[in-house]
Write a protein that holds these residues in place. Structure first.
Motif, PDB file in Angstrom:
ATOM      1  N   GLU A 170       0.797  -1.115  -0.044  1.00 39.09           N
ATOM      2  CA  GLU A 170      -0.063  -0.036   0.286  1.00 39.09           C
ATOM      3  C   GLU A 170       0.804   1.307   0.036  1.00 39.09           C
ATOM      4  N   ALA A 171       1.749   1.258   0.730  1.00 39.21           N
ATOM      5  CA  ALA A 171       2.820   2.359   0.761  1.00 39.21           C
ATOM      6  C   ALA A 171       3.552   2.676  -0.674  1.00 39.21           C
ATOM      7  N   CYS A 172       4.067   1.707  -1.253  1.00 38.77           N
ATOM      8  CA  CYS A 172       4.469   1.930  -2.532  1.00 38.77           C
ATOM      9  C   CYS A 172       3.319   2.257  -3.557  1.00 38.77           C
ATOM     10  N   ARG A 173       2.306   1.546  -3.493  1.00 35.91           N
ATOM     11  CA  ARG A 173       0.932   2.142  -4.497  1.00 35.91           C
ATOM     12  C   ARG A 173       0.783   3.556  -4.081  1.00 35.91           C
ATOM     13  N   GLN A 174       0.848   3.927  -3.055  1.00 39.27           N
ATOM     14  CA  GLN A 174       0.437   5.356  -2.586  1.00 39.27           C
ATOM     15  C   GLN A 174       1.539   6.500  -3.167  1.00 39.27           C
ATOM     16  N   LEU A 175       2.865   5.829  -2.939  1.00 34.60           N
ATOM     17  CA  LEU A 175       4.041   6.482  -3.444  1.00 34.60           C
ATOM     18  C   LEU A 175       3.836   6.992  -4.966  1.00 34.60           C
ATOM     19  N   ALA A 176       3.419   5.912  -5.836  1.00 32.80           N
ATOM     20  CA  ALA A 176       3.221   5.832  -7.161  1.00 32.80           C
ATOM     21  C   ALA A 176       2.063   6.982  -7.449  1.00 32.80           C
ATOM     22  N   ALA A 177       0.919   6.710  -6.629  1.00 31.21           N
ATOM     23  CA  ALA A 177      -0.098   7.747  -6.825  1.00 31.21           C
ATOM     24  C   ALA A 177       0.443   9.280  -6.536  1.00 31.21           C
ATOM     25  N   TRP A 178       1.027   9.611  -5.713  1.00 29.32           N
ATOM     26  CA  TRP A 178       1.732  10.993  -5.367  1.00 29.32           C
ATOM     27  C   TRP A 178       2.606  11.386  -6.416  1.00 29.32           C
ATOM     28  N   ARG A 179       3.538  10.275  -6.989  1.00 25.57           N
ATOM     29  CA  ARG A 179       4.246  10.575  -8.004  1.00 25.57           C
ATOM     30  C   ARG A 179       3.274  11.141  -9.333  1.00 25.57           C
ATOM     31  N   ASP A 180       2.379  10.404  -9.432  1.00 19.71           N
ATOM     32  CA  ASP A 180       1.559  10.829 -10.738  1.00 19.71           C
ATOM     33  C   ASP A 180       0.872  12.110 -10.649  1.00 19.71           C
ATOM     34  N   GLU A 181       0.739  12.647  -9.342  1.00 20.38           N
ATOM     35  CA  GLU A 181       0.144  14.010  -9.311  1.00 20.38           C
ATOM     36  C   GLU A 181       1.159  14.952  -9.009  1.00 20.38           C
ATOM     37  N   GLY A 182       2.743  14.593  -9.252  1.00 16.39           N
ATOM     38  CA  GLY A 182       3.549  15.461  -9.151  1.00 16.39           C
ATOM     39  C   GLY A 182       4.154  15.701  -7.660  1.00 16.39           C
ATOM     40  N   MET A 223       7.559  11.923  -2.823  1.00 19.16           N
ATOM     41  CA  MET A 223       7.408  11.682  -1.495  1.00 19.16           C
ATOM     42  C   MET A 223       8.511  10.624  -0.981  1.00 19.16           C
ATOM     43  N   ARG A 224       8.624  10.639   0.258  1.00 23.26           N
ATOM     44  CA  ARG A 224       9.494   9.474   1.035  1.00 23.26           C
ATOM     45  C   ARG A 224       8.531   9.150   1.988  1.00 23.26           C
ATOM     46  N   VAL A 225       8.383   7.872   2.217  1.00 22.32           N
ATOM     47  CA  VAL A 225       7.395   7.056   3.280  1.00 22.32           C
ATOM     48  C   VAL A 225       8.351   6.124   4.218  1.00 22.32           C
ATOM     49  N   ALA A 226       7.915   6.391   5.399  1.00 23.02           N
ATOM     50  CA  ALA A 226       8.610   5.272   6.317  1.00 23.02           C
ATOM     51  C   ALA A 226       7.545   4.354   6.931  1.00 23.02           C
ATOM     52  N   ILE A 227       8.021   3.304   6.886  1.00 27.19           N
ATOM     53  CA  ILE A 227       6.829   2.087   7.472  1.00 27.19           C
ATOM     54  C   ILE A 227       7.685   1.610   8.501  1.00 27.19           C
ATOM     55  N   ASN A 228       6.647   1.174   9.575  1.00 25.75           N
ATOM     56  CA  ASN A 228       7.060   0.549  10.819  1.00 25.75           C
ATOM     57  C   ASN A 228       7.143  -1.052  10.459  1.00 25.75           C
ATOM     58  N   LEU A 229       8.032  -1.500  11.104  1.00 29.24           N
ATOM     59  CA  LEU A 229       8.255  -3.046  10.766  1.00 29.24           C
ATOM     60  C   LEU A 229       8.272  -3.738  12.175  1.00 29.24           C
ATOM     61  N   SER A 230       7.862  -5.057  11.983  1.00 28.63           N
ATOM     62  CA  SER A 230       7.682  -5.763  13.462  1.00 28.63           C
ATOM     63  C   SER A 230       8.619  -6.747  13.361  1.00 28.63           C
ATOM     64  N   VAL A 231       9.116  -7.052  14.570  1.00 29.46           N
ATOM     65  CA  VAL A 231      10.179  -8.157  14.657  1.00 29.46           C
ATOM     66  C   VAL A 231       9.817  -9.401  14.004  1.00 29.46           C
ATOM     67  N   LEU A 271       8.277  -2.561  -4.834  1.00 28.71           N
ATOM     68  CA  LEU A 271       9.247  -1.442  -5.516  1.00 28.71           C
ATOM     69  C   LEU A 271       9.060  -1.521  -6.991  1.00 28.71           C
ATOM     70  N   ALA A 272       9.237  -2.942  -7.403  1.00 27.68           N
ATOM     71  CA  ALA A 272       9.399  -2.937  -8.954  1.00 27.68           C
ATOM     72  C   ALA A 272       7.836  -2.682  -9.501  1.00 27.68           C
ATOM     73  N   ARG A 273       6.810  -3.122  -9.060  1.00 26.60           N
ATOM     74  CA  ARG A 273       5.531  -3.164  -9.417  1.00 26.60           C
ATOM     75  C   ARG A 273       5.050  -1.511  -9.646  1.00 26.60           C
ATOM     76  N   HIS A 274       5.699  -0.665  -8.719  1.00 23.86           N
ATOM     77  CA  HIS A 274       5.435   0.834  -8.760  1.00 23.86           C
ATOM     78  C   HIS A 274       6.403   1.694  -9.344  1.00 23.86           C
ATOM     79  N   ALA A 275       7.634   0.970  -9.869  1.00 17.95           N
ATOM     80  CA  ALA A 275       8.718   1.738 -10.149  1.00 17.95           C
ATOM     81  C   ALA A 275       9.154   2.995  -9.049  1.00 17.95           C
ATOM     82  N   ILE A 276       9.273   2.306  -7.669  1.00 21.05           N
ATOM     83  CA  ILE A 276       9.595   3.164  -6.731  1.00 21.05           C
ATOM     84  C   ILE A 276      11.077   3.192  -6.560  1.00 21.05           C
ATOM     85  N   ALA A 277      11.855   4.027  -6.503  1.00 19.31           N
ATOM     86  CA  ALA A 277      13.359   4.018  -6.000  1.00 19.31           C
ATOM     87  C   ALA A 277      13.469   3.465  -4.421  1.00 19.31           C
ATOM     88  N   PRO A 278      14.192   2.465  -4.156  1.00 20.89           N
ATOM     89  CA  PRO A 278      14.341   2.036  -2.835  1.00 20.89           C
ATOM     90  C   PRO A 278      14.650   3.249  -1.869  1.00 20.89           C
TER      91      PRO A 278
END
Ligand code: C2E
Ligand code: MG
Ligand code: MG
Ligand code: MG
Length: 302
Positions: free
Chosen positions: A107-119, A122-130, A147-154
């Protein structure tokens, strides 16, 4: 409590049965939540909806938004909003945290791509569990796929890992951190100051950011100890070439102390609460070059 008291009476009136009755209710509720969370993940109507909300991190000096933290929200069909403080432990206990974490990554990667499409870059931090970190191969694959599906840079993704998890010396956890860093993701130590990190250990971790726990930020105006700890953490971080973010900044006074101590970034209700994606992009545009001192960084705009 009444029915618990009645069942305690039936059980012979001892306090132990009373306590057990309460425990049972707690467990039953957790089982129900786990069932509904599973339904939510499967997209079934009985599970309600999952969403990510986004809270800005702003540069202390310039006030520019430097990125956002994704925070998971669950709207339950009967209970309404259930907080992550309640459902994340349920997910961890009932084997749902890995699929839930996978959903967050996608979802975070999908949203990054959606934001990119509107110009909006953004950078997103996600919380990871152990538990996600204990399966390094599966976790790295998830990130690579999303990352590949939405062409997001790591480099657009940061993983927040609490201090106690980062210090988990299980070899799988340490391997996961190394592999995420090798993939090009930034790593951040969340809730820093609440654990017992050794400095030598911290230096060996592939992290680039420390987030000072809210409990220290809260006490900045009233406690000389809190100010001393925060000063030491910031100096330590800078000596190790790490960025420092203060979480939970609520007052101008706290922000002023943190500015004086050269904290790099601030996050908290003083600037913005976590908000839905559409609201975040409006917020980012509204604060671009605005007179509030919050400016939107040109480098984030394409
Ligand atoms: P965290 O990662 O330390 O996130 C910061 C929490 O502080 C968030 O609570 C945020 O809404 C809240 N916060 C931010 N600014 C302020 C402020 O100025 N004052 C106060 N009082 N609170 C502030 P939230 O969203 O309820 O999340 C709680 C915790 O749940 C998070 O702590 C994180 O550990 C966990 N969590 C949230 N989303 C996820 C997720 O997607 N995956 C995992 N594994 N954990 C998550
Ligand atoms: Mg966090
Ligand atoms: Mg935190
Ligand atoms: Mg926290």
């Amino acid at each position: 409590a009444d029915s618990a008291a009645r069942s305690a009476k039936r059980a012979g009136g001892n306090g132990f049965a009373f306590f057990e009755a309460h425990m049972q209710a707690g467990v039953r509720e957790q089982v129900e939540l786990a069932r509904d969370l599973r339904a939510a993940l499967a997209g079934e109507p009985g599970g309600g909806t999952l969403a990510l909300h986004y809270q800005p991190k702003v540069a202390t000096e310039e006030g520019d938004i430097t990125g956002v933290e994704a925070l998971l929200r669950w709207q339950h069909p009967q209970r309404g909003a259930v907080g992550p403080g309640v459902f994340i432990p349920v997910a961890e206990r009932f084997g749902l945290i890995v699929p839930l974490g996978d959903w967050v990554i996608a979802e975070a990667c999908r949203q990054l791509a959606a934001w990119r499409d509107e110009g909006l870059q953004m950078r997103v931090a996600i919380n990871l569990s152990v538990q996600q970190l204990r399966q390094p191969d599966a976790l790295v694959r998830r990130f690579e796929e999303a990352l590949a599906r939405h062409a997001i840079a790591p480099g657009q993704l940061t993983c927040e890992i609490t201090e106690s998890v980062a210090m988990d010396d299980a070899s799988a956890t340490q391997r996961a951190l190394q592999r995420l860093a090798t993939l090009g993701l930034a790593l951040s130590i969340d809730d820093f100051g609440t654990g017992y990190s050794s400095l030598a250990y911290l230096r060996r971790l592939p992290v680039s950011q420390l987030k000072i726990d809210r409990s220290f930020v809260q006490d900045l105006e009233t406690s000389a100890d809190a100010r001393a700890i925060v000063k030491a953490v910031i100096e330590l971080a800078h000596a190790l070439s790490l960025q420092v973010v203060a979480e939970g900044v609520e007052t101008e006074g706290q922000a002023a102390v943190l500015r004086g101590k050269r904290c790099d970034k601030l996050q908290g209700f003083l600037f913005a609460r976590p908000m839905p994606a559409e609201e975040l992009s409006r917020w980012a545009r509204d604060h671009r070059g605005s007179a509030t001192g919050l400016r939107f960084s040109d480098s984030l705009y394409s």
